[in-house]
Write a protein that holds these residues in place. Structure first.
Motif: not given
Length: 241
Positions: A14, A17-18, A21-22, A70, A99, A103-104
């Protein structure tokens, strides 16, 4: 040793992934945050009544746009074989889905948190009253719908990614997912407009429609996630290349 390693599920992805994603989908996050904040501040500056009636309606739409990071990571990982690697080490499809979904939702929190804080600060600085209808619209509709719609768009996008061969552009899950996410708030607004036109837009009725819309979207997302193990076999997450 190989059996032991493959039988152990990796730690939660998680946080990784976050962060990815950013970075990889920062355009979506920045656009959703900046546009929702700009509109909120502008409406709060121009008119308190305009802010109270319009801002809660647009916030979920920009929340959906900001949450696409995400799904961007998920689609990229499937294409590059990263999901296949994680599956070989024991991570389940459902865990991968969760996950990305979390994240989304975290990205939605960034959009909603920044936009609401800035917009309400300007609204109150101009001595506009914090009325009960405004608080209700934000708390019952805008914020819950932003999360529910983002979860809906991300879940649909992940299912689409696993069942198709992703392509860049508007034909890809990432390209169309925001439009799926906009459907719940737009459908809710349509229902409210019909109630107003037919004279049945009492406050209790409006809250009932809004609550039913939030609950329906959340239920659909929950049912889709509960079906991941049954509908999506592990081979669906392998790289299409």
């Amino acid at each position: 040793m190989a059996d032991t390693v493959e039988g152990e599920a990796p730690a939660s992805m998680l946080g990784v992934t976050f962060r990815r994603a950013t970075v990889s989908a920062r355009f979506y996050l920045v656009y959703g945050t900046v546009m929702s904040t700009f509109l909120g501040v502008l409406l709060a500056t121009l008119s308190g009544s305009s802010f109270a009636s319009a801002y809660p309606l647009v916030l979920p739409i920009f929340g959906v746009i900001g949450s696409m990071g995400g799904l961007v990571v998920f689609t990229s990982d499937r294409q590059k074989g990263v999901l296949e690697y994680l599956l070989s080490y024991g991570m389940s499809p459902r865990r991968l889905f969760l996950d990305v979904l979390l994240t989304s939702l975290a990205l939605v929190t960034v959009v909603v948190g920044v936009s609401l804080s800035a917009s309400l600060s300007v609204y109150l600085a101009h001595r506009h009253p914090l009325t009960t209808p405004l608080v209700a619209l934000l708390g019952v509709y805008a914020v819950p719908m932003a999360y529910a719609s983002a979860a809906f768009a991300t879940t649909i996008g992940m299912f689409w990614t696993t069942l198709s061969s992703p392509r860049q552009g508007m034909s890809s899950p990432v390209g169309l997912a925001p439009f799926f996410g906009m459907l719940p708030p737009l459908a809710t607004l349509g229902a409210i407009v019909l109630l107003v036109l037919h004279g049945g837009a009492g406050r209790g009725t409006l809250y009932l429609v809004i609550g039913a819309a939030d609950g329906t979207v959340a239920l659909v997302v929950a049912l889709l996630l509960a079906s991941t193990g049954r509908l999506l076999r592990r081979e669906r997450l392998l790289s299409p290349a």
